[in-house]
Scaffold this active site. Structure first.
Site, PDB file in Angstrom:
ATOM      1  CG  HIS A 143      12.547 -26.741  32.901  1.00 45.86           C
ATOM      2  ND1 HIS A 143      12.312 -27.960  33.338  1.00 45.86           N
ATOM      3  CD2 HIS A 143      13.590 -26.659  32.208  1.00 45.86           C
ATOM      4  CE1 HIS A 143      13.345 -28.899  33.002  1.00 45.86           C
ATOM      5  NE2 HIS A 143      14.168 -28.114  32.262  1.00 45.86           N
ATOM      6  CD  GLU A 144      15.586 -24.103  30.120  1.00 42.23           C
ATOM      7  OE1 GLU A 144      16.510 -24.219  30.819  1.00 42.23           O
ATOM      8  OE2 GLU A 144      14.958 -25.016  29.611  1.00 42.23           O
ATOM      9  CG  HIS A 147      18.080 -26.324  34.305  1.00 47.49           C
ATOM     10  ND1 HIS A 147      18.516 -27.660  34.816  1.00 47.49           N
ATOM     11  CD2 HIS A 147      17.202 -26.732  33.048  1.00 47.49           C
ATOM     12  CE1 HIS A 147      17.742 -28.546  34.189  1.00 47.49           C
ATOM     13  NE2 HIS A 147      17.268 -28.124  33.086  1.00 47.49           N
ATOM     14  CD  GLU A 225      16.377 -31.325  31.419  1.00 49.70           C
ATOM     15  OE1 GLU A 225      15.174 -30.563  31.405  1.00 49.70           O
ATOM     16  OE2 GLU A 225      17.584 -30.391  31.318  1.00 49.70           O
TER      17      GLU A 225
END
Length: 305
Positions: A143-144, A147, A225
């Site tokens: 997930h990070e 980003h 998100e």
């Protein structure tokens, strides 16, 4: 029915639509304020100031965030499993390996920062390493990294500068109006109806514009998100890992002491514990930095809540 994969295209379109609306809104607000005060220098100065702020944010924002979070860099030998997870996912994503930082806090959470993939940083709490298993940790790291790959940090910087510009214009207008600049304009022009209408509109905008700007910033943050969730799962090919991680993070009732309102939107889940036992109203959602965890988990598991 929307799926995990259709959320990627949908969130990209909605995010850039919001950014476009932001730009148009700033131009309109600046025009109304400048006209009401009969001084175009206000807008010019604000734009120059925002460019300088953007430059500083682009080059040094990650160092500021890490210092505010009391994060410290770790070596490969001190966290071998974490390093291997990051390196393997970076190979899959085609990204350079970021630096890894640890926040000594037992609350599980994580964030990514940095101006581009070549200068990215991932920070995780010690609680995240202690409380998540390997597949859950992979979901969070993916997930990070998403980003980073999606250039969310650049977008966040851009939006932050635009919000700052709106607030700056509003503050200047109220300050100059208090000292009679607007009244002098009105008396000089004979109190024409158009000037009076625009002056009243500018006063209303100076009060409401910062609120609307903040709400738009939060909306963009929530969309990113959802996009990072979807992109992260495309890396791991295992939605349940991230879904389970989000469940554990949200269920942990310990607040993250290193977080504050300025950095809260960076974390994978809100560091301020919110009660999701009851249905969240649409008004409450407007002021949230993250989408409700229940909605994110529902999308990851292929159903809408």
């Amino acid at each position: 029915m929307p799926t995990l994969y259709t959320h990627i295209d949908s969130n990209i379109r909605k995010t850039w639509l919001l950014v476009s609306v932001f730009f148009v809104a700033i131009i309109l607000i600046g025009y109304v304020f400048s006209y009401a005060l009969n001084d175009s220098a206000i807008l010019y100065f604000a734009v120059i100031f925002s460019i300088i702020s953007s430059f500083i944010s682009y080059w040094w924002s990650h160092k500021i965030v890490l210092a505010m979070s009391s994060a410290h860099e770790i070596s490969h030998d001190s966290a071998r499993e974490l390093y291997h997870i990051v390196e393997n996912l970076c190979i899959t994503a085609g990204l350079p390996a970021p630096k890894i930082y640890i926040i000594d806090d037992s609350a599980p959470n994580a964030f990514a920062t940095g101006r581009n993939p070549e200068h990215a940083v991932i920070a995780v709490t010690s609680g995240l390493l202690e409380k998540l298993n390997k597949s859950e940790l992979e979901g969070v790291i993916a997930h990070e990294l998403s980003h980073v790959g999606n250039r969310d940090i650049l977008l966040a910087t851009l939006v932050t500068v635009m919000v700052g510009l709106v607030v700056l214009l509003a503050d200047w207008f109220r300050h100059w109006t208090f000292w009679g600049v607007g009244r002098r304009r009105e008396s000089r022009e004979g109190g024409g109806q158009l000037q009076l209408i625009l002056f009243i509109a500018a006063i209303v905008l100076s009060i409401l514009a910062p609120l609307f700007a903040m709400l738009m910033q939060l909306a963009i943050s929530r969309k990113r998100e959802f996009l990072a969730d979807a992109s992260g799962v495309l890396l791991t090919r295992y939605p349940e890992g991230l879904a389970s991680a989000l469940e554990k993070i949200s269920a942990d009732r310990e607040p993250l002491e290193a977080a504050n309102r300025a950095t809260a939107h960076l974390y994978i889940a809100s560091p301020f514990k919110e009660d999701e036992q009851h249905k969240i109203s649409w008004l409450t959602k407007l002021f949230m930095t993250h989408p409700p965890v229940g909605e994110r988990i529902a999308v990851l598991r292929g159903r809408e809540k």
